[in-house]
Design an enzyme around this catalytic site. Structure first.
Site, short mmCIF file in Angstrom:
data_model
loop_
_atom_site.label_atom_id
_atom_site.label_comp_id
_atom_site.label_asym_id
_atom_site.label_seq_id
_atom_site.Cartn_x
_atom_site.Cartn_y
_atom_site.Cartn_z
N ASP A 1 0.86 -1.19 0.00
CA ASP A 1 0.00 0.00 0.00
C ASP A 1 0.90 1.24 0.00
O ASP A 1 2.14 1.13 -0.12
CB ASP A 1 -1.02 -0.04 1.15
CG ASP A 1 -0.42 0.26 2.52
OD1 ASP A 1 0.82 0.43 2.63
OD2 ASP A 1 -1.19 0.32 3.50
N CYS B 1 2.99 -3.29 4.00
CA CYS B 1 2.16 -2.13 4.33
C CYS B 1 2.83 -1.43 5.49
O CYS B 1 4.03 -1.64 5.73
CB CYS B 1 0.70 -2.51 4.60
SG CYS B 1 0.38 -3.48 6.09
N THR C 1 2.44 -1.69 8.82
CA THR C 1 2.83 -2.65 9.87
C THR C 1 3.05 -4.06 9.35
O THR C 1 3.63 -4.89 10.07
CB THR C 1 1.71 -2.73 10.93
OG1 THR C 1 0.51 -3.14 10.27
CG2 THR C 1 1.50 -1.39 11.62
N HIS D 1 8.31 -24.86 8.82
CA HIS D 1 7.26 -25.55 9.58
C HIS D 1 5.85 -25.28 9.08
O HIS D 1 4.99 -26.15 9.18
CB HIS D 1 7.33 -25.15 11.06
CG HIS D 1 8.55 -25.67 11.75
ND1 HIS D 1 8.72 -25.59 13.11
CD2 HIS D 1 9.67 -26.28 11.28
CE1 HIS D 1 9.89 -26.13 13.45
NE2 HIS D 1 10.48 -26.56 12.35
N HIS E 1 5.06 -31.57 10.16
CA HIS E 1 4.60 -30.21 9.85
C HIS E 1 3.53 -30.25 8.74
O HIS E 1 2.60 -29.45 8.74
CB HIS E 1 5.76 -29.33 9.44
CG HIS E 1 6.84 -29.26 10.47
ND1 HIS E 1 6.61 -28.78 11.74
CD2 HIS E 1 8.14 -29.65 10.44
CE1 HIS E 1 7.72 -28.87 12.45
NE2 HIS E 1 8.66 -29.40 11.68
#
Ligand code: RB5
Length: 150
Positions: free
Chosen positions: A8, A65, A67, A98, A133
């Site tokens: 963004d 973005c 965060t 994993h 996994h």
């Protein structure tokens, strides 16, 4: 290997830096925007990159973005996407080994450019270990398909 990348308005600078960084390593990069400083809603870029990964046009995705949080939440709404928001290399590496993560998300307001490259390096270098996994990832797929695990 082709990487889909999107962001963004908070992360266009970091996107350009990482694009250049990956291209210099010989990776193919497909840029799904946004491209300038004008406000751009992160779910749109998340959907474009997620569709490129699940559709097979690209092998993996990188989403950025402010965060890394909003864009990872949005990407994870797409079936088949396992997006991770990472601010350090250890989680990024383990998310491949994993959890078979297929999109790496980072926050341009959280990590510096050099740390972002380090996180990206670890993520790209790691591969899914399968085994126990794989059973857990299959359980995630089952939740996504609406099946009950309990
Ligand atoms: C945009 O201001 C900001 O909300 C966005 O980049 C992101 O941090 C959301 O999770």
């Amino acid at each position: 290997m082709t990487i889909a990348i999107g962001c963004d308005h908070a992360a266009t600078g970091l996107k350009e830096e990482l694009k250049e960084y990956m291209t210099a390593q010989g990776l193919g990069v497909q840029d799904f925007g946004t491209y300038g400083a004008a406000k751009a809603d992160y779910p749109v870029s998340a959907l474009k990159v997620a569709a490129a990964v699940t559709g097979g046009a690209c092998d993996l995705g990188v989403l950025l973005c402010g965060t890394g949080v909003g864009i990872s939440i949005a990407a994870n709404k797409v079936k088949g996407i396992r997006a991770v928001c990472c601010s350090e290399p250890f989680s990024a590496k383990l998310s491949r080994q994993h959890n078979n993560s297929n999109i790496l998300c980072m926050g341009a307001r959280v990590v510096g450019r050099e740390l972002a490259k380090m996180i990206l390096d670890e993520w790209l270098a790691a591969s899914f270990e399968g085994g126990r996994h794989a059973e857990r990832v299959a359980m995630i797929d089952a939740i996504e398909a609406g099946k009950s695990l309990i």
